[in-house]
Motif scaffolding. Sequence first.
Motif, PDB file in Angstrom:
ATOM      1  N   UNK A  73       0.828  -1.209   0.000  1.00  0.00           N
ATOM      2  CA  UNK A  73       0.000   0.000   0.000  1.00  0.00           C
ATOM      3  C   UNK A  73       0.863   1.259   0.000  1.00  0.00           C
ATOM      4  N   UNK A  74       1.941   1.240   0.794  1.00  0.00           N
ATOM      5  CA  UNK A  74       2.841   2.401   0.849  1.00  0.00           C
ATOM      6  C   UNK A  74       3.533   2.614  -0.493  1.00  0.00           C
ATOM      7  N   UNK A  75       3.872   1.531  -1.168  1.00  0.00           N
ATOM      8  CA  UNK A  75       4.583   1.638  -2.448  1.00  0.00           C
ATOM      9  C   UNK A  75       3.726   2.296  -3.520  1.00  0.00           C
ATOM     10  N   UNK A  76       2.419   2.068  -3.489  1.00  0.00           N
ATOM     11  CA  UNK A  76       1.551   2.641  -4.531  1.00  0.00           C
ATOM     12  C   UNK A  76       0.854   3.925  -4.099  1.00  0.00           C
ATOM     13  N   UNK A  77       1.004   4.283  -2.851  1.00  0.00           N
ATOM     14  CA  UNK A  77       0.379   5.508  -2.352  1.00  0.00           C
ATOM     15  C   UNK A  77       1.061   6.735  -2.951  1.00  0.00           C
ATOM     16  N   UNK A  78       0.293   7.770  -3.268  1.00  0.00           N
ATOM     17  CA  UNK A  78       0.912   8.960  -3.874  1.00  0.00           C
ATOM     18  C   UNK A  78       1.794   9.762  -2.917  1.00  0.00           C
ATOM     19  N   UNK A  79       1.434   9.809  -1.626  1.00  0.00           N
ATOM     20  CA  UNK A  79       2.231  10.605  -0.688  1.00  0.00           C
ATOM     21  C   UNK A  79       1.926  10.206   0.746  1.00  0.00           C
ATOM     22  N   UNK A  91      -4.469   5.528  13.841  1.00  0.00           N
ATOM     23  CA  UNK A  91      -3.012   5.523  13.693  1.00  0.00           C
ATOM     24  C   UNK A  91      -2.572   6.179  12.384  1.00  0.00           C
ATOM     25  N   UNK A  92      -3.047   7.368  12.083  1.00  0.00           N
ATOM     26  CA  UNK A  92      -2.697   7.959  10.784  1.00  0.00           C
ATOM     27  C   UNK A  92      -1.202   8.236  10.619  1.00  0.00           C
ATOM     28  N   UNK A  93      -0.510   8.599  11.694  1.00  0.00           N
ATOM     29  CA  UNK A  93       0.919   8.890  11.581  1.00  0.00           C
ATOM     30  C   UNK A  93       1.724   7.624  11.312  1.00  0.00           C
ATOM     31  N   UNK A  94       1.229   6.513  11.784  1.00  0.00           N
ATOM     32  CA  UNK A  94       1.901   5.228  11.526  1.00  0.00           C
ATOM     33  C   UNK A  94       1.967   4.967  10.017  1.00  0.00           C
ATOM     34  N   UNK A  95       0.840   5.175   9.332  1.00  0.00           N
ATOM     35  CA  UNK A  95       0.795   4.921   7.897  1.00  0.00           C
ATOM     36  C   UNK A  95       1.636   5.939   7.123  1.00  0.00           C
ATOM     37  N   UNK A  96       1.645   7.178   7.588  1.00  0.00           N
ATOM     38  CA  UNK A  96       2.477   8.192   6.944  1.00  0.00           C
ATOM     39  C   UNK A  96       3.956   7.862   7.124  1.00  0.00           C
ATOM     40  N   UNK A  97       4.327   7.371   8.285  1.00  0.00           N
ATOM     41  CA  UNK A  97       5.717   6.988   8.536  1.00  0.00           C
ATOM     42  C   UNK A  97       6.125   5.823   7.641  1.00  0.00           C
ATOM     43  N   UNK A  98       5.243   4.845   7.512  1.00  0.00           N
ATOM     44  CA  UNK A  98       5.534   3.712   6.641  1.00  0.00           C
ATOM     45  C   UNK A  98       5.772   4.200   5.214  1.00  0.00           C
ATOM     46  N   UNK A  99       4.977   5.151   4.759  1.00  0.00           N
ATOM     47  CA  UNK A  99       5.136   5.689   3.406  1.00  0.00           C
ATOM     48  C   UNK A  99       6.459   6.441   3.266  1.00  0.00           C
ATOM     49  N   UNK A 100       6.826   7.239   4.262  1.00  0.00           N
ATOM     50  CA  UNK A 100       8.084   7.988   4.192  1.00  0.00           C
ATOM     51  C   UNK A 100       9.269   7.027   4.126  1.00  0.00           C
ATOM     52  N   UNK A 101       9.273   6.006   4.978  1.00  0.00           N
ATOM     53  CA  UNK A 101      10.368   5.033   4.969  1.00  0.00           C
ATOM     54  C   UNK A 101      10.388   4.272   3.651  1.00  0.00           C
ATOM     55  N   UNK A 139      15.449  -3.330   3.486  1.00  0.00           N
ATOM     56  CA  UNK A 139      16.605  -2.638   4.061  1.00  0.00           C
ATOM     57  C   UNK A 139      16.181  -1.312   4.689  1.00  0.00           C
ATOM     58  N   UNK A 140      15.319  -0.575   4.010  1.00  0.00           N
ATOM     59  CA  UNK A 140      14.870   0.718   4.535  1.00  0.00           C
ATOM     60  C   UNK A 140      14.175   0.555   5.881  1.00  0.00           C
TER      61      UNK A 140
END
Length: 188
Positions: A43-49, A65-75, A85-86
């Motif tokens: 989901x993070x890989x295909x998310x726009x931001x 847990x919205x910040x959790x998902x945002x963190x996963x996307x940033x990483x 690895x990331x």
Amino acid sequence: MTSASSKARLAACAAAAVLAVGVGHDLLHMPLQVSDSLSLVLDAAISPSAWSDFRAHLSEVAYFRPMRYATIKVVSDLGGGDYALAYRVFHAALVLAFVLLFVRALQVRDRVMLAATPLALTVFLGIHTFLGTVKEIYPTNHFLQVAVLAMLALNLTQSKGGLLVDLALWLTFTFAALTLESGLLVWV
């Protein structure tokens, strides 16, 4: 701060860093839990931001847990395609921050406190709750994130205070509360 207390703090931080690097090295070799992680990573890989992930999870019914998902996307974005690895490097960096913030909270100032630091680190790293917190292998270990944020809040409260510290405490609490429900305990 005297030269002796500076050297004691530096030695305590060095000891903590050595232990944290050892734990972090082991974490780099642990596989992600596919059952709990794969859908989040994809989901993070295909998310726009990260912002779109954050907004999309503001209306979650089961978990807030919205910040959790945002963190996963940033990483995920920082990984540049090497997601495993990331996420492992992020996990190891959290361990390093956790241990260094712990040693900073000890406020080592002299040789006696420095001599007691290895015992404190042994208890801190060896207690069963530390292992349980660290070995959770989700894409981003949100339990460890909240623990780091709680330790950051403790360090901030030990400072001289002021407007910037107050702002940093509010941001720390907000980030923790939006990452995991137990983040509300950072307020305490």
